[in-house]
Design a protein around this motif. Structure first.
Motif: not given
Length: 339
Positions: A319, A299, A222, A199-201, A325
């Motif tokens: 990203p 995210r 999303y 998981d990425l912001y 985050g």
């Protein structure tokens, strides 16, 4: 001739029948007090013996003293025929020493006083034991845990302070747009190849502004956490934190419209016609749900972010590093009018 005078003879005494009949023996108050002594004192002494292990030294001394007084009073009432008190060295009975007659008022009062003293000792002992038990329970329940010897005193935790962003994601004011777009795409491809499920912001900047409904259609699958929008000719960029992509966006538009209307009124009073017109136009557009949204922070796993970057409505997806985050990251979108 003188008549003879009759002389009255004394009558014989009438015997006292009531005195001749012996009265039925009634128990005297002293006998009743003796029976009370015999019934109460042994029981009291047994209670004292059973509780002696829990009493303090003072209670023990008072119990022994009460027993001595009771035995001396008993011997004094019996005329000194009782056993000699070995603890006092064969001294005579207490009431004999002070000259109190056995069976008198003083004797009975002394014995009542002894019984009251014994009862008082028993009640005091019971109260002391109950108080000790209650104090032990309270201390066990509320006693603070002692800190280890030599450890520093516990410090009061400071009040929570707002987190200052330490990482900025987005183009700088002097960065080349072309270089920024290339670096962002390469960074997303590397993260996707390394861990596509992580998981990425990321901040997703659009090719053109959209309405709230169009934004929902684009980012509906999303998790959007922040949106960026602007209204009016040369209007300032607004941002809002969102959880509900519909209700929160409309609330943000309404709040921005109210602020623009307030600014327009102030500018009109100041005679700034241009600024007044611009802010009134921005307020009207926001109330109408204009196509003013141009970026959002989302995210998602890095693999899905790559799919979002391939959408023709998306200009770039930039990203943040893994594990980073909001609020420690500041996201800057790429404005559509920046070529």
């Amino acid at each position: 001739m003188t008549e003879p005078v009759a002389v009255e003879k004394p009558s014989a005494p009438i015997p006292d029948v009531a005195a001749a009949v012996p009265a039925q023996a009634q128990p005297s108050p002293l006998d009743r007090l003796d029976r009370l002594d015999d019934a109460v004192l042994p029981a009291v002494f047994r209670v004292l013996d059973a509780a002696r292990s829990r009493l303090a030294d003072t209670a023990d001394r008072e119990a022994v003293r009460a027993r001595r007084v009771a035995e001396r009073a008993r011997r004094g009432r019996a005329g000194g025929d009782g056993p000699v008190d070995t603890e006092t060295g064969g001294s005579p009975a207490l009431l004999d020493v002070v000259g109190v007659a056995p069976g008198g008022v003083v004797d009975r009062g002394a014995r009542v006083l002894v019984l009251g003293l014994v009862a008082l000792i028993v009640v005091s002992a019971a109260a002391a034991m109950l108080q000790s038990v209650d104090r032990d329970r309270s201390s066990n329940a509320t006693a603070p845990v002692a800190a280890p010897t030599g450890s520093p005193p516990a410090a009061t935790p400071p009040a929570a302070q707002p987190v200052t962003p330490t990482v900025t994601i987005g183009p700088g004011a002097r960065d080349s747009v072309t270089e920024y777009l290339g670096a962002s795409r390469q960074n997303l491809e590397s993260l996707t190849a390394a861990a596509p499920a992580a998981d990425l912001y990321a901040v997703a900047s659009l090719t053109g502004p959209v309405t709230p409904d169009q934004l929902l259609d684009l980012f509906g699958s999303y998790r959007a956490v922040q949106v960026f929008f602007t209204a009016g000719a040369g209007g300032q960029v607004e941002q809002a934190t969102v959880r509900d992509p519909v209700a929160d966006v409309h609330a943000a538009f309404a709040s921005a419209a109210a602020q623009a209307q307030a600014r327009a009124a102030t500018e009109a009073r100041a005679g700034d016609v241009g600024a007044d017109s611009r802010d009134r136009q921005a307020a009207a557009q926001l109330r109408a749900g204009c196509a003013c949204l141009f970026a959002a922070v989302v995210r998602a796993p890095s693999g899905r972010l790559s799919q979002l970057a391939a959408d023709p409505r998306v200009r770039v997806v930039d990203p943040a590093p893994p594990g980073a985050g909001p609020p420690s990251v500041r996201f800057l979108p790429l404005s559509p009018d920046r070529g």
